[in-house]
Scaffold this active site. Structure first.
Site, PDB file in Angstrom:
ATOM      1  N   SER A 158       0.797  -1.233   0.000  1.00 32.61           N
ATOM      2  CA  SER A 158       0.000   0.000   0.000  1.00 32.61           C
ATOM      3  C   SER A 158       0.824   1.274   0.000  1.00 32.61           C
ATOM      4  O   SER A 158       0.268   2.360  -0.204  1.00 32.61           O
ATOM      5  CB  SER A 158      -0.914   0.016   1.225  1.00 32.61           C
ATOM      6  OG  SER A 158      -1.960  -0.887   1.021  1.00 32.61           O
ATOM      7  N   LYS A 191       0.330   3.434  -2.923  1.00 28.26           N
ATOM      8  CA  LYS A 191      -0.919   4.175  -3.190  1.00 28.26           C
ATOM      9  C   LYS A 191      -0.746   5.682  -3.393  1.00 28.26           C
ATOM     10  O   LYS A 191      -1.288   6.231  -4.358  1.00 28.26           O
ATOM     11  CB  LYS A 191      -1.949   3.884  -2.089  1.00 28.26           C
ATOM     12  CG  LYS A 191      -2.481   2.447  -2.154  1.00 28.26           C
ATOM     13  CD  LYS A 191      -3.324   2.094  -0.929  1.00 28.26           C
ATOM     14  CE  LYS A 191      -3.814   0.643  -0.994  1.00 28.26           C
ATOM     15  NZ  LYS A 191      -4.473   0.228   0.269  1.00 28.26           N
ATOM     16  N   TYR A 195      -3.515  -3.694 -10.028  1.00 27.36           N
ATOM     17  CA  TYR A 195      -3.300  -3.243  -8.648  1.00 27.36           C
ATOM     18  C   TYR A 195      -2.375  -4.215  -7.902  1.00 27.36           C
ATOM     19  O   TYR A 195      -1.458  -3.793  -7.181  1.00 27.36           O
ATOM     20  CB  TYR A 195      -4.660  -3.085  -7.956  1.00 27.36           C
ATOM     21  CG  TYR A 195      -4.582  -2.932  -6.463  1.00 27.36           C
ATOM     22  CD1 TYR A 195      -4.200  -1.722  -5.885  1.00 27.36           C
ATOM     23  CD2 TYR A 195      -4.891  -4.000  -5.614  1.00 27.36           C
ATOM     24  CE1 TYR A 195      -4.114  -1.579  -4.502  1.00 27.36           C
ATOM     25  CE2 TYR A 195      -4.820  -3.869  -4.242  1.00 27.36           C
ATOM     26  CZ  TYR A 195      -4.425  -2.666  -3.692  1.00 27.36           C
ATOM     27  OH  TYR A 195      -4.340  -2.538  -2.328  1.00 27.36           O
ATOM     28  N   TYR A 237      -4.889   4.556   7.763  1.00 25.85           N
ATOM     29  CA  TYR A 237      -6.151   3.814   7.950  1.00 25.85           C
ATOM     30  C   TYR A 237      -6.880   4.297   9.200  1.00 25.85           C
ATOM     31  O   TYR A 237      -6.952   5.492   9.443  1.00 25.85           O
ATOM     32  CB  TYR A 237      -5.877   2.313   8.009  1.00 25.85           C
ATOM     33  CG  TYR A 237      -5.070   1.817   6.865  1.00 25.85           C
ATOM     34  CD1 TYR A 237      -5.512   2.007   5.565  1.00 25.85           C
ATOM     35  CD2 TYR A 237      -3.849   1.201   7.058  1.00 25.85           C
ATOM     36  CE1 TYR A 237      -4.771   1.564   4.486  1.00 25.85           C
ATOM     37  CE2 TYR A 237      -3.101   0.748   5.987  1.00 25.85           C
ATOM     38  CZ  TYR A 237      -3.566   0.932   4.701  1.00 25.85           C
ATOM     39  OH  TYR A 237      -2.834   0.509   3.653  1.00 25.85           O
ATOM     40  N   VAL A 286       1.177  -3.330   4.122  1.00 21.27           N
ATOM     41  CA  VAL A 286       0.954  -4.556   4.869  1.00 21.27           C
ATOM     42  C   VAL A 286       2.212  -5.446   4.942  1.00 21.27           C
ATOM     43  O   VAL A 286       2.299  -6.341   5.773  1.00 21.27           O
ATOM     44  CB  VAL A 286      -0.265  -5.289   4.243  1.00 21.27           C
ATOM     45  CG1 VAL A 286       0.122  -6.040   2.989  1.00 21.27           C
ATOM     46  CG2 VAL A 286      -0.963  -6.163   5.244  1.00 21.27           C
TER      47      VAL A 286
END
Ligand code: GLN
Length: 457
Positions: free
Chosen positions: A63, A66, A188, A240, A258
Site C-alpha cells: 500500500s 498508493k 493493482y 487507515y 501490509v
C-alpha cells in the site's frame, strides 16, 4: 560515522528490541517475511541519504504505492476530475473496508483499497500492460532507480485476492469503476508487488517532501501542487483507522503497507522510511510507528510546530543611503544635508507571507518625510511568492501615490515584478538605484508629488 547516521543507529538499536505485532499472512507469501528485519532510512532535501539496519533489504511496496499512483493519476486527471472519482475523506476504517459513498459508489479516499483500485484504473493507458508499465515507470522515477517485481508475491496475492476483486466488482456495479474489475485488480496487485528497500522508500518520500522533484536524481517527477495534494491525503488517510492518532502523536503525512513498510514526509525537510514486518491491529508496522513517534518527539517534526524563522528578512532600513558615485564637495554637502530624503530598505531570502508582512512593516516605518526616494533593495532575495509579489506591489503603489519615488533594485528574475509597474524604477544593483535617486535629488530637489505613468518614476 556522521551524526545523523549515528542518531539513526542509536534509534534503531533502541527500537529493535520491541516485540509484538503480527506479520501479515492473508497474502500467503508475505508470511515468509522475517519479523526481525528492521531498517530505517532518511533522505534529505540535499539528496543526502542516511540508513540504519536492514535499509537495503527488498520487500514488496504494497500500500505504500498508493500515494505515488494517486499522484500519477492526479497529474493526468487534474484535481477536480480526480476528486469526483475518488474522495478525500478519512474513512476511519480498515484498509480493506468497503468504504463507498452511498448513491454514487465513489470510494472514500485513495489510501484504502477501494479507492486505490479505482485510482489505479484512472491511470490512462491503452491496455493493462501499458498501465502497469506506466505505474512501474512512475514508482521508479520517485525512487530514482529502475524497480522490478516480486513474482511470487504477485502470484500469491492474485491467487487469494478475492476480497479486492469483490471491492472492484462492487464499484463497477455502483458505477464508480469503468474498467474491467478483474483486469484492474490484477494491475493493482502488480503495483503492490513492486520490490523496494527502505532506502528506496526514503527517496520516494523525499521526492514528495521536495515538491515533486527527486532530490537525489534532480528529476521533476510530479508538479508541486500534485505533491501537495498527495501529502494532504496522506496526512488525513494514510494510516487507515490509526490516522487520527498518528496525526496527533507524530504529525507527519505518512503511508503504511501490509508488508511492513512505512513512509513519513517532512515537507521541505526530508523523507523517512522504515521497514519492519510485524503489524499492529490497524495494519501499521509496530516498529515503524515507534520509530517515527520517537523521532517526531526528539526532533520536533510535528507539522503543527510553528516553523522557526532562521534568518532575518529585513537587512537594513537606512536613511542617508549613498552610492559609490564620485560627487563634488558641494554635491556631497547637499546629499549629506538631505540624508533623510533617500531611504533604502533591504531584504534577503525567500519572501513568503510572513517575510513579506515583515518587510512591508519595515517599508512603512522607513518612508521619508517630506516625500523622497524609497529604494527597495531586493538583491539578496532568492524567491518571491506570487501572493507576496502582489502584496509588495500594492504597498509600493501606495507609497508612490503618497508622492514618493519608488526604486527597486533586484536580480534579473525579480526585476519582472518591477517591470509590471510603470510607477517604479528598477535597477540591477543597489548602487545604481541609489545613484539615480541622488542624481534626481541633485538635479531638482523634491520628487514630483504625483508621479505620472510613463515618466518611469
Ligand atoms: N496488496 C495489499 C492488499 O490489497 C495491500 C494492502 C496494504 O498494504 N495495506 O491487500
Amino acid at each position: 560515522m556522521d551524526p545523523v547516521t549515528k542518531a539513526l543507529d542509536e534509534l534503531h538499536w533502541r527500537i529493535s528490541g520491541l516485540k509484538g505485532g503480527e506479520v501479515a499472512s492473508y497474502i500467503p507469501e508475505l508470511a515468509r517475511a522475517d519479523p526481525d528485519d528492521f531498517g530505517i532510512a532518511i533522505t534529505s532535501m540535499g539528496g543526502r541519504r542516511y540508513r540504519a539496519g536492514k535499509a537495503d533489504t527488498e520487500f514488496t511496496i504494497q500500500s505504500v504505492s498508493k500515494p505515488f499512483v494517486y499522484a500519477l493519476a492526479l497529474t493526468d486527471l487534474g484535481p477536480e476530475e480526480m476528486l469526483g472519482r475518488v474522495g478525500a475523506e478519512p474513512s476511519g476504517e480498515a484498509f480493506n473496508a468497503i468504504s463507498l459513498e452511498p448513491g454514487t459508489g465513489r470510494p472514500a479516499n485513495p489510501m484504502v483499497n477501494a479507492g486505490a483500485i479505482a485510482t489505479t484504473a484512472l491511470v490512462p493507458a491503452s491496455d493493462p500492460e501499458a498501465r502497469s508499465a506506466r505505474i512501474l515507470d512512475c514508482l521508479s522515477a520517485f525512487a530514482g532507480r529502475r524497480l522490478g517485481y516480486d513474482e511470487e508475491v504477485y502470484a500469491s496475492e492474485a491467487a487469494t485476492g478475492d476480497r479486492n476483486r469483490a471491492l472492484a466488482y462492487l464499484m463497477r456495479s455502483a458505477g464508480s469503476l469503468s474498467e474491467d474489475p478483474y483486469a484492474v485488480t490484477a494491475t493493482y496487485f502488480r503495483q503492490c508487488s513492486v520490490l523496494v528497500t527502505a532506502a528506496d522508500l526514503a527517496v520516494m518520500a523525499a521526492t514528495l517532501a521536495n515538491g515533486g522533484r527527486n532530490p537525489v536524481t534532480g528529476e521533476r517527477v510530479v508538479e508541486r501542487d500534485v505533491a501537495v495534494r498527495t501529502l494532504a491525503v496522506m496526512a488525513t488517510c494514510g494510516m487507515y483507522d490509526g490516522a487520527g492518532e498518528w496525526l496527533l502523536n507524530v504529525g507527519l503525512p505518512a503511508k503504511s503497507g501490509v508488508s511492513g513498510g512505512l513512509i513519513a514526509v517532512g515537507p521541505g525537510r526530508f523523507g523517512i522510511a522504515v521497514y519492519s514486518p510485524p503489524l499492529d491491529p490497524a495494519g501499521n508496522s509496530v516498529r515503524g510507528v515507534a520509530a517515527l513517534t520517537a523521532m517526531s518527539e526528539r526532533l520536533a517534526l510535528h507539522l503543527m510546530h510553528a516553523p522557526v524563522h532562521l534568518t532575518a528578512t529585513v537587512t537594513d532600513t537606512g536613511h542617508g543611503a549613498r552610492s559609490s558615485r564620485a560627487r563634488s564637495a558641494e554635491q556631497s554637502a547637499l546629499l549629506n544635508g538631505s540624508s533623510r530624503r533617500i531611504v533604502a530598505v533591504g531584504a534577503q531570502g525567500e519572501l513568503e507571507f510572513t517575510e513579506t508582512e515583515q518587510l512591508l512593516g519595515a517599508v512603512e516605518g522607513a518612508v521619508p518625510e517630506p516625500p523622497g526616494w524609497l529604494v527597495l533593495d531586493l538583491m539578496a532575495v532568492t524567491g518571491i511568492r506570487p501572493g507576496s509579489a502582489a502584496m509588495l506591489a500594492a504597498a509600493l503603489a501606495d507609497v508612490a501615490r503618497r508622492g514618493h519615488r519608488v526604486v527597486v533594485a533586484a536580480q534579473e528574475p525579480f526585476l519582472a515584478v518591477a517591470d509590471e509597474h510603470p510607477a517604479w524604477h528598477a535597477f540591477g544593483s543597489r548602487d545604481e538605484a541609489v545613484a539615480w535617486c541622488e542624481d534626481q535629488l541633485l538635479a531638482g530637489g523634491p520628487p514630483a508629488s504625483r508621479p505620472t505613468a510613463g515618466d518611469g518614476g
